[in-house]
Design a protein around this motif. Sequence first.
Motif, PDB file in Angstrom:
ATOM      1  N   VAL A   1       9.476   6.194  -3.100  1.00  0.00           N
ATOM      2  CA  VAL A   1       9.862   6.446  -4.448  1.00  0.00           C
ATOM      3  C   VAL A   1       9.348   7.703  -5.083  1.00  0.00           C
ATOM      4  CG1 VAL A   1       9.988   5.581  -6.821  1.00  0.00           C
ATOM      5  CG2 VAL A   1      10.265   4.043  -4.891  1.00  0.00           C
ATOM      6  N   ALA A   2       8.093   7.807  -4.652  1.00  0.00           N
ATOM      7  CA  ALA A   2       7.387   9.148  -5.241  1.00  0.00           C
ATOM      8  C   ALA A   2       7.833   9.980  -4.607  1.00  0.00           C
ATOM      9  CB  ALA A   2       5.900   8.638  -5.019  1.00  0.00           C
ATOM     10  N   ALA A   3       8.388  10.091  -3.399  1.00  0.00           N
ATOM     11  CA  ALA A   3       8.881  11.410  -2.702  1.00  0.00           C
ATOM     12  C   ALA A   3      10.103  11.436  -3.085  1.00  0.00           C
ATOM     13  CB  ALA A   3       9.024  10.911  -1.194  1.00  0.00           C
ATOM     14  N   ALA A   4      11.038  10.756  -3.615  1.00  0.00           N
ATOM     15  CA  ALA A   4      12.521  10.917  -4.144  1.00  0.00           C
ATOM     16  C   ALA A   4      12.128  11.698  -5.707  1.00  0.00           C
ATOM     17  CB  ALA A   4      12.994   9.697  -4.353  1.00  0.00           C
ATOM     18  N   VAL A   5      11.021  11.449  -6.399  1.00  0.00           N
ATOM     19  CA  VAL A   5      10.919  11.931  -7.531  1.00  0.00           C
ATOM     20  C   VAL A   5      10.333  13.315  -7.562  1.00  0.00           C
ATOM     21  CG1 VAL A   5       9.679  11.378  -9.843  1.00  0.00           C
ATOM     22  CG2 VAL A   5      10.851   9.814  -8.642  1.00  0.00           C
TER      23      VAL A   5
ATOM     24  N   PHE B   1       0.921  -1.211  -0.013  1.00  0.00           N
ATOM     25  CA  PHE B   1       0.067   0.047   0.025  1.00  0.00           C
ATOM     26  C   PHE B   1       1.009   1.411  -0.012  1.00  0.00           C
ATOM     27  CE2 PHE B   1      -3.432  -2.615   2.238  1.00  0.00           C
ATOM     28  CZ  PHE B   1      -4.156  -2.548   1.071  1.00  0.00           C
ATOM     29  N   ALA B   2       1.979   1.248   0.829  1.00  0.00           N
ATOM     30  CA  ALA B   2       2.619   2.599   0.904  1.00  0.00           C
ATOM     31  C   ALA B   2       4.142   2.199   0.545  1.00  0.00           C
ATOM     32  CB  ALA B   2       2.628   2.823   2.261  1.00  0.00           C
ATOM     33  N   GLY B   3       4.435   1.031  -0.206  1.00  0.00           N
ATOM     34  CA  GLY B   3       5.811   0.997  -0.567  1.00  0.00           C
ATOM     35  C   GLY B   3       6.244   2.020  -1.721  1.00  0.00           C
ATOM     36  N   TRP B   4       5.448   2.394  -2.364  1.00  0.00           N
ATOM     37  CA  TRP B   4       5.554   3.395  -3.674  1.00  0.00           C
ATOM     38  C   TRP B   4       5.998   4.849  -3.120  1.00  0.00           C
ATOM     39  CZ3 TRP B   4       2.370   7.454  -4.042  1.00  0.00           C
ATOM     40  CH2 TRP B   4       1.405   7.473  -3.587  1.00  0.00           C
ATOM     41  N   VAL B   5       5.467   5.252  -1.857  1.00  0.00           N
ATOM     42  CA  VAL B   5       5.572   6.428  -1.250  1.00  0.00           C
ATOM     43  C   VAL B   5       7.192   6.928  -1.442  1.00  0.00           C
ATOM     44  CG1 VAL B   5       5.228   8.001   0.523  1.00  0.00           C
ATOM     45  CG2 VAL B   5       3.432   6.294  -0.078  1.00  0.00           C
TER      46      VAL B   5
ATOM     47  N   VAL C   1       6.193   5.998   5.579  1.00  0.00           N
ATOM     48  CA  VAL C   1       5.991   7.451   5.013  1.00  0.00           C
ATOM     49  C   VAL C   1       6.526   8.526   5.836  1.00  0.00           C
ATOM     50  CG1 VAL C   1       3.889   9.008   4.262  1.00  0.00           C
ATOM     51  CG2 VAL C   1       4.058   6.669   4.065  1.00  0.00           C
ATOM     52  N   ALA C   2       6.620   8.345   7.247  1.00  0.00           N
ATOM     53  CA  ALA C   2       7.082   9.495   7.725  1.00  0.00           C
ATOM     54  C   ALA C   2       8.504   9.849   7.690  1.00  0.00           C
ATOM     55  CB  ALA C   2       6.844   9.096   9.511  1.00  0.00           C
ATOM     56  N   PRO C   3       9.491   9.051   7.440  1.00  0.00           N
ATOM     57  CA  PRO C   3      10.778   9.702   7.136  1.00  0.00           C
ATOM     58  C   PRO C   3      10.991  10.285   5.845  1.00  0.00           C
ATOM     59  CG  PRO C   3      10.807   7.208   8.034  1.00  0.00           C
ATOM     60  CD  PRO C   3       9.543   7.530   7.533  1.00  0.00           C
ATOM     61  N   THR C   4      10.008  10.306   5.028  1.00  0.00           N
ATOM     62  CA  THR C   4      10.100  10.986   3.683  1.00  0.00           C
ATOM     63  C   THR C   4       9.764  12.184   3.617  1.00  0.00           C
ATOM     64  OG1 THR C   4       7.836  10.277   2.971  1.00  0.00           O
ATOM     65  CG2 THR C   4       9.808   8.547   2.762  1.00  0.00           C
TER      66      THR C   4
END
Length: 547
Positions: A186-190, A180-184, A331-334
Motif C-alpha cells: 500500500v505504501a509503495a503504491a502511495v 509486519f509487511a502487509g502495509w508495504v 515486498v520484492a514485487p513492489t
Amino acid sequence: MSTSGAFASMRLRILRHGPHDERGFGLVVGSIVASGVVVLAALGISGTVHPSWLTVGIFAFGAFWAIGPILLPGSSATLDPQWFRTLPARPTRIARDLAASEAMSVGTVVTAIALCSFFVVAAAHGPGAVVVAALALAAQLMFLLWLGRCVASVVAGLLRTAAGMWVAAVQMSLLLAVSFAGWVPVAAAVLPNLGDGGTELLTPSGAGAVPTGIENLLLALPTGWGLAAVLAATTSASLVSVAVPLLGLVAGAMLLRGVWIVMTASELRRPPARTPSNVTASPTASTGRPRPGGPTRAVFDREITTWFRDPHRRLGAIHAWITPLVMVALVAPTSWSWALPFIGVMAAVLGAMVAVNTYALDGTALWQILTTPGAIRADVRGRQLAWLLLFGIPTSALTLALCLVSESPLAAVAFGMTLAATGAACASAPWLGVLMPAIGPDARERVALSSRTGNPAGAQYTIFAIVLAVAVLPPVLIHLSGADVPWPVHPFLGAAIGVGAVVGLSSPTRSRFRRTGPALLSAMESGDSSRLRRSPRASSRVVREAS
C-alpha cells in the motif's frame, strides 16, 4: 449452586486471585486501543476524519478474535476443559455448562469498550437508534466471543498432528508476515519513488475516505453487521435493513456456540496427551570422554536439542524462519524492493519473540542450574550462543543476501541495524526470560503442541519494542554526529552496539536469575505464579520445603 454457576465462580476466582501480569497488560493496552475506536467514532461524527474509518477500526477488533488464537497457539485457557473430564456427567453437558462462563475474559471487556462506538454513532438520532446500538453491541460481542472460542479449538485440534502443526505454522507465518509487511504494498503504491528520493504522493481521488468498495466489503462481513445495523437505524432505512444484520449475528453466535460445545465435548472424551520418548540411548555414546567447551558447550548442545525436541519451541522456530521469507515475497514485487534488507531487523525481532520465555518452559529442571556452582554463567552464555546459531547467523546471512540482490542504496544502513538488532535480541531474550517469565506446565508434562505453555504476550511486546529501539541506534547516532561517514561505519557501529548489548545485559541476567531463581522454581513446582512476587528469602524457604 448449579454446575454452570460453579464454573463461573471458579473462573471469577481465578481472574481475581490468579496471576494478573498478562491480564493486566492486556487490559491496559487493549483498553487504550479500544478507546481509540470510540474516539475515532467521535471524530467521524464531528467531521474531523471520514466516518468510513470507523468501519476499519471495528473490523480490526473483529479480526483479532479470529487471528489471536492463531498467533498465540499455546496460550493458557482460564478453565481448561481437560480439568473436568472425570466429572460424573456427559461431556456435552459439561461443555454446555462451561459455555456459560466463557464470556468472562479481558477480551470481552476490551471489545465491549470498542463497540461502545455504536452509541456515539447513534446518540444524535434518538432513543430508537440507541436501542439498536445496544442490541448491536450485545449481538456483535457474542458473535465475536464464540468466533474466537471456535478458532482456538480448531487451532488446538490442528496442533495435535504433524500435518496440522505445519498448517498452523504456515497460517501463523502468513499472518505475522502480513502484520509486519502487509502495509508495504500500500505504501509503495502511495509513494512509488521513495527509493530514488522521490516524495510525491499518489493519493486516491477521495482523499481521507476508505474506498467505497472496501467499506462495503467490511460492512458485509459478519464483523461489520453490528455497525451496519446501527448505520441503517441512523439513516431511517427500512426495518429489514436493521433487523437482518442483528438476526444474522444472533444466529451466527448460536451456531458457533453449538460448534464450540461439540468440539469441547470431543476434547473431554479424548484421553490426556501422551507421547513416547524419542530419545534412544546409544551404547556408543561417550560417557567418560569429556567434550570440549566445558559447561557452556553442554548448555549450548542442550539448547540446540531442546529447540528441535520441545514441540512448542519447534513451532516458534518454524515461525521465525518462515515469516521473513514470506515478507520477502510481499515486498520484492513492489517498487519498495530497496527495503528488502530491512526485513533482517524484523527477522531478529521474531527470533527474540519466540525465545523470550525459554526459562519458564524448562520446568523444574532449573534446580540443577541453581544448585551447581558457576552453572548460571554457563547457562546464560550457552543460551545466547544457541540463539545466535539458530536465529542470529541466519538473520545476518539473509540480510547480507538481500543487500546484494536488491542493490539497495540503504543496504549499509539496514545491515548495521540488523547487526544491532541481532545483538539486542540475543541479550534481551534470556534477560526478559528471567524478568517476565510466563509460567506454564512443567516441561515433562508438555508432550504435544496443544499443551499449555503460558502466555508470554507481555514479554513479547516488550522485547519487540526493545529490539526495534536498539536497531535504530546506529543511523540515529550517525545522524546526530553530523558527520559524513563512509558506508562501512554503519555495519561496524551496528556490530559494536550488538556486542555491547550482549556484554552489558549478561551480568544483569545472571544477577536476576540468581536472585529470583528460587521463586521461579517454586512457582513452577506449585503452578502458583504469585510466588514470583514473594521475597527471595521466602521463596528460598519454600524451595527448601518443597525439596
